[in-house]
Write a protein that holds these residues in place. Structure first.
Motif, PDB file in Angstrom:
ATOM      1  N   PHE A   1       0.881  -1.124  -0.045  1.00  0.00           N
ATOM      2  CA  PHE A   1       0.029  -0.152   0.046  1.00  0.00           C
ATOM      3  C   PHE A   1       0.890   1.151   0.007  1.00  0.00           C
ATOM      4  N   VAL A   2       0.703   1.921  -1.169  1.00  0.00           N
ATOM      5  CA  VAL A   2       1.908   3.156  -1.275  1.00  0.00           C
ATOM      6  C   VAL A   2       1.208   4.174  -1.949  1.00  0.00           C
ATOM      7  N   ALA A   3       1.658   5.587  -1.595  1.00  0.00           N
ATOM      8  CA  ALA A   3       1.296   6.584  -2.241  1.00  0.00           C
ATOM      9  C   ALA A   3       2.443   7.187  -3.485  1.00  0.00           C
ATOM     10  N   GLN A   4       2.114   6.671  -4.571  1.00  0.00           N
ATOM     11  CA  GLN A   4       2.908   7.085  -5.649  1.00  0.00           C
ATOM     12  C   GLN A   4       2.870   8.536  -6.099  1.00  0.00           C
ATOM     13  N   GLY A   5       3.638   8.965  -6.812  1.00  0.00           N
ATOM     14  CA  GLY A   5       3.581  10.358  -7.411  1.00  0.00           C
ATOM     15  C   GLY A   5       3.999  11.284  -6.652  1.00  0.00           C
ATOM     16  N   ARG A   6       3.665  12.377  -6.894  1.00  0.00           N
ATOM     17  CA  ARG A   6       4.099  13.561  -5.862  1.00  0.00           C
ATOM     18  C   ARG A   6       3.174  14.765  -5.900  1.00  0.00           C
ATOM     19  N   ARG A   7       3.343  15.639  -4.925  1.00  0.00           N
ATOM     20  CA  ARG A   7       2.403  17.005  -4.908  1.00  0.00           C
ATOM     21  C   ARG A   7       2.819  17.604  -6.043  1.00  0.00           C
ATOM     22  N   THR A   8       1.845  18.225  -6.767  1.00  0.00           N
ATOM     23  CA  THR A   8       2.151  19.497  -7.694  1.00  0.00           C
ATOM     24  C   THR A   8       2.046  20.590  -6.999  1.00  0.00           C
ATOM     25  N   ASN A   9       2.322  21.497  -8.089  1.00  0.00           N
ATOM     26  CA  ASN A   9       2.562  22.746  -7.672  1.00  0.00           C
ATOM     27  C   ASN A   9       1.071  23.634  -7.148  1.00  0.00           C
ATOM     28  N   ASP A  10       0.071  22.984  -7.499  1.00  0.00           N
ATOM     29  CA  ASP A  10      -1.440  23.603  -6.924  1.00  0.00           C
ATOM     30  C   ASP A  10      -1.808  22.750  -5.541  1.00  0.00           C
ATOM     31  N   GLY A  11      -0.550  22.038  -4.912  1.00  0.00           N
ATOM     32  CA  GLY A  11      -1.031  20.971  -4.074  1.00  0.00           C
ATOM     33  C   GLY A  11      -1.665  19.847  -3.908  1.00  0.00           C
ATOM     34  N   ARG A  12      -1.859  19.564  -5.320  1.00  0.00           N
ATOM     35  CA  ARG A  12      -2.806  18.139  -5.605  1.00  0.00           C
ATOM     36  C   ARG A  12      -1.773  17.121  -5.862  1.00  0.00           C
ATOM     37  N   SER A  13      -2.290  15.898  -5.475  1.00  0.00           N
ATOM     38  CA  SER A  13      -1.660  14.673  -5.773  1.00  0.00           C
ATOM     39  C   SER A  13      -2.242  14.050  -7.180  1.00  0.00           C
ATOM     40  N   PRO A  14      -1.177  13.660  -7.863  1.00  0.00           N
ATOM     41  CA  PRO A  14      -1.818  12.965  -9.286  1.00  0.00           C
ATOM     42  C   PRO A  14      -2.126  11.647  -8.882  1.00  0.00           C
ATOM     43  N   ARG A  15      -1.817  11.008  -7.912  1.00  0.00           N
ATOM     44  CA  ARG A  15      -2.268   9.523  -7.620  1.00  0.00           C
ATOM     45  C   ARG A  15      -2.733   9.243  -6.228  1.00  0.00           C
ATOM     46  N   PHE A  16      -3.549   8.494  -6.067  1.00  0.00           N
ATOM     47  CA  PHE A  16      -4.210   7.943  -4.766  1.00  0.00           C
ATOM     48  C   PHE A  16      -3.309   6.876  -4.243  1.00  0.00           C
ATOM     49  N   ALA A  17      -3.429   6.649  -2.972  1.00  0.00           N
ATOM     50  CA  ALA A  17      -2.557   5.615  -2.420  1.00  0.00           C
ATOM     51  C   ALA A  17      -3.166   4.304  -2.816  1.00  0.00           C
ATOM     52  N   THR A  18      -2.615   3.427  -3.326  1.00  0.00           N
ATOM     53  CA  THR A  18      -3.270   1.906  -3.644  1.00  0.00           C
ATOM     54  C   THR A  18      -2.461   0.787  -3.240  1.00  0.00           C
ATOM     55  N   ILE A  19      -3.104  -0.259  -3.245  1.00  0.00           N
ATOM     56  CA  ILE A  19      -2.350  -1.545  -3.206  1.00  0.00           C
ATOM     57  C   ILE A  19      -2.228  -2.062  -4.561  1.00  0.00           C
ATOM     58  N   VAL A  20      -0.656  -2.143  -4.564  1.00  0.00           N
ATOM     59  CA  VAL A  20       0.005  -2.653  -6.085  1.00  0.00           C
ATOM     60  C   VAL A  20       0.874  -3.629  -5.817  1.00  0.00           C
ATOM     61  N   ASP A  21       1.245  -4.463  -6.788  1.00  0.00           N
ATOM     62  CA  ASP A  21       2.273  -5.251  -6.847  1.00  0.00           C
ATOM     63  C   ASP A  21       3.499  -4.441  -6.680  1.00  0.00           C
ATOM     64  N   ILE A  22       4.432  -4.974  -6.010  1.00  0.00           N
ATOM     65  CA  ILE A  22       5.737  -4.245  -5.472  1.00  0.00           C
ATOM     66  C   ILE A  22       6.616  -4.146  -6.993  1.00  0.00           C
ATOM     67  N   SER A  23       6.500  -5.198  -7.726  1.00  0.00           N
ATOM     68  CA  SER A  23       7.137  -5.103  -9.007  1.00  0.00           C
ATOM     69  C   SER A  23       6.672  -4.054 -10.013  1.00  0.00           C
ATOM     70  N   SER A  24       5.352  -3.528  -9.822  1.00  0.00           N
ATOM     71  CA  SER A  24       4.911  -2.581 -10.563  1.00  0.00           C
ATOM     72  C   SER A  24       4.961  -1.260 -10.410  1.00  0.00           C
ATOM     73  N   VAL A  25       5.788  -1.002  -9.138  1.00  0.00           N
ATOM     74  CA  VAL A  25       6.219   0.350  -8.923  1.00  0.00           C
ATOM     75  C   VAL A  25       7.416   0.892  -9.558  1.00  0.00           C
ATOM     76  N   ALA A  26       7.160   1.976 -10.602  1.00  0.00           N
ATOM     77  CA  ALA A  26       8.149   2.182 -11.335  1.00  0.00           C
ATOM     78  C   ALA A  26       8.944   3.580 -10.858  1.00  0.00           C
ATOM     79  N   ALA A  27       8.227   4.190  -9.748  1.00  0.00           N
ATOM     80  CA  ALA A  27       9.090   5.519  -9.363  1.00  0.00           C
ATOM     81  C   ALA A  27      10.439   5.176  -8.506  1.00  0.00           C
ATOM     82  N   GLY A  28      11.434   5.064  -9.116  1.00  0.00           N
ATOM     83  CA  GLY A  28      12.671   5.163  -8.214  1.00  0.00           C
ATOM     84  C   GLY A  28      13.071   3.600  -8.149  1.00  0.00           C
ATOM     85  N   THR A  29      14.440   3.210  -7.977  1.00  0.00           N
ATOM     86  CA  THR A  29      15.008   2.226  -7.629  1.00  0.00           C
ATOM     87  C   THR A  29      14.403   1.414  -6.540  1.00  0.00           C
TER      88      THR A  29
END
Length: 280
Positions: A245-273
């Motif tokens: 369960f992870v909150a991927q993505g980042r806050r944008t300049n307007d304070g909003r988040s491009p993604r909700f936290a979701t349950i995903v496969d660990i292997s599918s998280v592409a943001a970072g090593t």
């Protein structure tokens, strides 16, 4: 005389039998194992949280199957065989998850009576890894759903990005360490939660983190800095089964988040090593 002697012997035998019988009757017997009374789909959590806690079609336990009842907690007040807010974390082979307590026979959890033999233990008391994950999945650590007083009780104002009217949307994407922090805080264990995920990893967990194997439930899972996470890194909490369960993505300049936290496969998280996992 012979008749009298025979009667005396018979009486001794009867008395001896009566004396021995209670001990034999008191011998312990094995209790029946926990079983489910109907086909059930296990859940990741015990709340009604945006679909995360819905029944899982990939985690079916057939009626009559024997399960390992691990521990119990309170969650959504729901109606199964009867209405209760008690839920049991069970294991059925490699499949694990939550089931409404009314569907489990011989669990050791006595919802309708005060006590009984073989009491099932509370997850909050004996399995904080399971309990903390369940609380993290509740998903309330979010400015969109918390008043300012509750938010500031967890983290200082600068961690939330308060600037008057602006509110974060999504589950703290860009501030991912807050989710596992809040889960463990709910069960009385404090882990780092302020600042960047990569800084938390480097200062506290890098020396004992591992990339080997699937992380167990409740483990902290880390990824390194990348553009997709605002160069902050990512931290999630393992729900078991190779998922996080992870909150991927980042806050944008307007304070909003491009993604909700979701349950995903660990292997599918592409943001970072992928940096690995560690038990807190």
């Amino acid at each position: 005389m012979r008749k009298v002697f025979a009667l005396l012997v018979t009486g001794v035998v009867l008395v001896s039998s009566l004396l021995v019988a209670p001990a034999a009757m008191a011998a312990p017997t094995a209790s029946d194992p926990p079983t489910v009374s109907t086909d059930v789909q296990l859940r990741w959590c015990t709340w009604g949280s945006s679909g995360r806690c819905d029944p899982r079609p990939d985690a079916v336990v057939p009626a009559g199957a024997t399960v390992n009842a691990v521990c119990w907690t309170k969650g959504l007040d729901a109606t199964g065989a009867y209405k209760t807010d008690h839920w049991i974390f069970v294991a059925y082979g490699l499949v694990k998850g939550w089931v409404h307590s009314s569907w489990v026979k011989n669990s050791g959890l006595h919802v309708r009576v005060k006590s009984g033999p073989g009491e099932l233990s509370s997850c909050d008391a004996t399995r904080i890894d399971i309990a903390a994950t369940n609380f993290a999945l509740r998903g309330v650590v979010n400015r969109a759903y918390m008043n300012k007083t509750a938010a500031l009780a967890l983290f200082p104002a600068e961690e939330w990005g308060y600037d008057g009217t602006r509110s974060l949307v999504g589950q703290l994407s860009g501030n991912s360490p807050k989710i596992p922090h809040a889960g463990y805080k709910a069960v009385g264990k404090t882990i780092p939660g302020s600042g960047k995920a990569i800084d938390i990893f480097t200062a506290n967990y890098a020396s004992r983190a591992t990339t080997a194997g699937a992380p167990p439930i409740g483990a902290l899972v880390f990824w390194g800095p990348a553009q997709d996470n605002g160069n902050r890194g990512l931290e999630g909490i393992s729900v078991g089964g190779g998922k996080v369960f992870v909150a991927q993505g980042r806050r944008t300049n307007d304070g909003r988040s491009p993604r909700f936290a979701t349950i995903v496969d660990i292997s599918s998280v592409a943001a970072g090593t992928y940096l690995g996992w560690v038990t807190p």
